[in-house]
Write an enzyme that holds these catalytic residues in place. Structure first.
Site, mmCIF file in Angstrom:
data_model
loop_
_atom_site.group_PDB
_atom_site.id
_atom_site.type_symbol
_atom_site.label_atom_id
_atom_site.label_comp_id
_atom_site.label_asym_id
_atom_site.label_seq_id
_atom_site.Cartn_x
_atom_site.Cartn_y
_atom_site.Cartn_z
ATOM 1 N N CYS A 81 0.842 -1.205 0.000
ATOM 2 C CA CYS A 81 0.000 0.000 0.000
ATOM 3 C C CYS A 81 0.880 1.258 0.000
ATOM 4 C CB CYS A 81 -0.983 -0.062 1.177
ATOM 5 S SG CYS A 81 -2.327 1.106 0.983
ATOM 6 N N HIS A 176 -3.676 -5.246 0.443
ATOM 7 C CA HIS A 176 -3.104 -5.668 1.729
ATOM 8 C C HIS A 176 -3.039 -7.188 1.852
ATOM 9 C CE1 HIS A 176 -2.790 -1.795 3.826
ATOM 10 N NE2 HIS A 176 -3.767 -1.443 3.014
ATOM 11 N N GLU A 178 -1.622 -8.785 4.082
ATOM 12 C CA GLU A 178 -1.517 -9.199 5.489
ATOM 13 C C GLU A 178 -2.864 -9.446 6.154
ATOM 14 O OE1 GLU A 178 -1.138 -6.261 4.196
ATOM 15 O OE2 GLU A 178 -1.149 -4.611 5.639
ATOM 16 N N GLY A 231 -3.084 -15.154 36.765
ATOM 17 C CA GLY A 231 -3.964 -16.199 36.255
ATOM 18 C C GLY A 231 -4.245 -16.005 34.775
ATOM 19 N N GLY A 232 -3.899 -14.841 34.247
ATOM 20 C CA GLY A 232 -4.054 -14.582 32.814
ATOM 21 C C GLY A 232 -2.999 -15.354 32.023
#
Ligand code: XMP
Length: 534
Positions: A81, A176, A178, A231-232
């Site tokens: 782009c 694009h 991606e 905990g994540g």
């Protein structure tokens, strides 16, 4: 030493997707601002360079150019782009301003049998031309090829939609590759980095453990590390990785602020203290947090209070550890589960302008305040890589593939004032919703609705409505269920859950959670709504 690809960011919203595509091709890459110095580029020693798109549509408005070293290095370059436009102009072609913006799905015809697109197509026309289904988003376009370039792709409205100088290994697309809407995007990136640039495919998470362990050992030596376990996914994987590297030199501090999901605290302890045999200190600070939150209704104030208290509690634990010598000399490192997208965003190029909608960074400034060195072993990894690494380290997939959970926890899912009784009701409603999502499979894909959604949770609404149960009238609280699908959490669609699933959830919640007599489903997308309600 990994082969490396350098991605120069001109400020596109989707630059990170370029990096993810390259990583999916098992090649290591980094994103840096487009205005890095020539020396930086030479020292980085990339095997290939990719020039991103830009957020602004008009080439003329910009003075953003690729540094000269990009063209002097003699490595393949892919322009996307805006990256194509600057490649065209810097190498002697022409870009023209256009008031006709092309945005969305397009079918592109391949030309010239370039090495990049050879054999890559979605369909062919009756007269045998290879066609690609792509995502276009641009105003300006290249109107004259630079010397030495040939046409690689075109559409009726964008006659030069791709160009190549195969001798130099320079390729560029106006569309694009991606984004996932470009169906052959992954194939194109794979071809570019692996075959054209000749990068080894050596970026594999299972193999990365050994490398990361060595690095951690080198960095830490015989010193001690503390880590805030939430905990994540990120902090869990960081903890497992560091524990693999240095064992008992790591102490995890798990601050339970009382705003966690049902049984979450016990599960974290079982995994880390139990299975992995890591040193974990669990601090039950729920009284403190709920006490400070009493009477507070403003979402941002709630976030600040929770973030601030978290820092205080964590600091106090770190000091205690030092004082009672549990960590021998005390920790000198603070480990954090920072991942690559955090690094790129906060690095920020001059071209990026982010607006703060919500303050997400809950524990900023902690290392300075504690006088500790930082250990961030996931800094180079994207989320999907962190998950793969977690599984490779032996963490259970249910933990590693969990939906994200905000740092302030249920604090931002109880609207207005946070109360213990509200949190208890919400936890139970939420657990039912998640259980049903996990147990209900979509026939078409065979996947559970938990897997098919990116984030799902219940929200507590502190309003009462009238209901009837048995012979009696009820006057109880409401919960809203929210489930969204998104790839980046910047935009999100509400999930079209089956009615039968919603029906089961509402039936169970109302029957099993006394105190809730009404369940609603949130049908707002982001934007204009956000994912969380606060
Ligand atoms: P929003 O609500 O802004 O959420 O659409 C986008 C993503 O960010 C999470 N989120 C947070 N995470 N602290 C966090 O650590 C926060 O204060 C916070 N607020 C929102 C949200 O769960 C979603 O994944």
């Amino acid at each position: 030493m990994h082969d490396k690809v350098l991605i120069l960011d001109f400020g596109s919203q989707v630059t990170q997707l370029i990096a993810r595509r390259v990583r999916e091709a098992q090649v290591y890459c980094e994103i840096h601002p487009n205005d890095v110095s020539d020396d930086f580029i030479r020292a980085f020693a990339p095997k290939a360079i990719i020039l991103s798109g830009s957020h602004a549509s008009t080439y003329e408005d910009h003075e953003l150019r690729a540094p000269q070293a990009v063209w002097d290095l003699g490595v393949p370059v892919l322009g996307i782009c805006y990256g194509m436009q600057t490649m065209a102009v810097q190498l002697g072609g022409k870009v023209e301003w256009s008031d006709h913006r092309e945005f969305g799905y397009a079918e592109v015809r391949a030309h010239g049998h370039t090495k990049l697109l050879d054999g890559i197509q979605d369909f062919s026309t009756p007269d045998g031309h290879g066609m690609l289904k792509v995502w276009m988003s641009h105003g300006d376009k290249v109107t004259a090829l630079p010397p030495g370039f040939q046409l690689m792709a075109s559409t009726p409205s964008c006659p030069i939609a791709g160009m190549a100088n195969e001798e130099k290994g320079y390729y560029a697309f106006q569309f694009h590759p991606e984004v996932t809407h470009t169906v052959q995007g992954a194939a194109v990136f794979n071809r570019f980095v692996r075959e054209i640039a000749g990068c080894k495919g050596d970026w594999i998470m299972g193999d990365y453990i050994a490398e990361a362990v060595t690095k951690i050992r080198e960095q830490v030596g015989d010193e001690e590390v503390i880590l805030g376990l939430s905990g994540g996914v990120d902090s869990s994987v960081a903890a497992a990785l560091i524990h693999r590297a240095i064992g008992d030199q790591l102490t995890c501090v798990f601050v339970d602020h009382g705003l966690l999901r049902l049984n979450e605290g016990d599960m974290v302890m079982e995994m880390f203290a139990g299975k992995l045999q890591a040193k974990v200190i669990r601090v039950d600070a729920s009284e403190l947090f709920l006490g400070q939150l009493a009477g507070v209704t403003d979402p941002e104030r709630k976030r600040k209070i929770i973030g601030g208290l978290f820092v205080d509690v964590f600091k106090a634990e770190a000091e205690k550890l030092k004082a009672n010598g549990q960590g021998n000399k005390g920790a000198t490192f603070l480990a954090q589960g920072t991942i690559y997208p955090d690094v790129v965003e906060s690095g920020g190029t001059k071209t990026k302008k982010a607006t703060t909608i919500k303050s997400h960074h809950n524990v900023g400034g902690l290392p300075e305040q504690l006088g500790l060195k930082l250990l961030e072993p996931l800094r180079e990894l994207f989320k999907d890589e962190v998950r793969e690494l977690g599984v490779a380290l032996g963490l259970p997939p249910e933990m590693v593939y969990r939906h994200p959970f905000p740092g302030p926890g249920l604090g931002v899912r109880i609207l207005g004032e946070v109360k213990q009784s509200y949190a208890d009701l919400l936890r139970r409603a939420d657990a039912i919703f998640i259980e049903e999502l996990r147990n209900t499979r979509d026939e078409a894909t065979g996947k559970s609705w938990y897997e098919l959604t990116s984030q799902a949770f219940a929200v507590f609404l502190p309003v009462k409505s009238v209901g009837v149960m048995g012979d009696g009238r009820t006057y109880d609280y409401v919960v809203a269920l929210r489930a969204v699908q998104t790839s980046d959490f910047m935009t999100a669609d509400w999930a079209e859950l089956p009615y039968s699933l919603l029906k089961r959830c509402s039936g169970r919640i109302i029957n099993e959670v006394r105190g809730i007599n009404r369940v609603t489903y949130d049908v707002s997308s982001k934007p204009p709504a956000t994912i969380e309600w606060e």
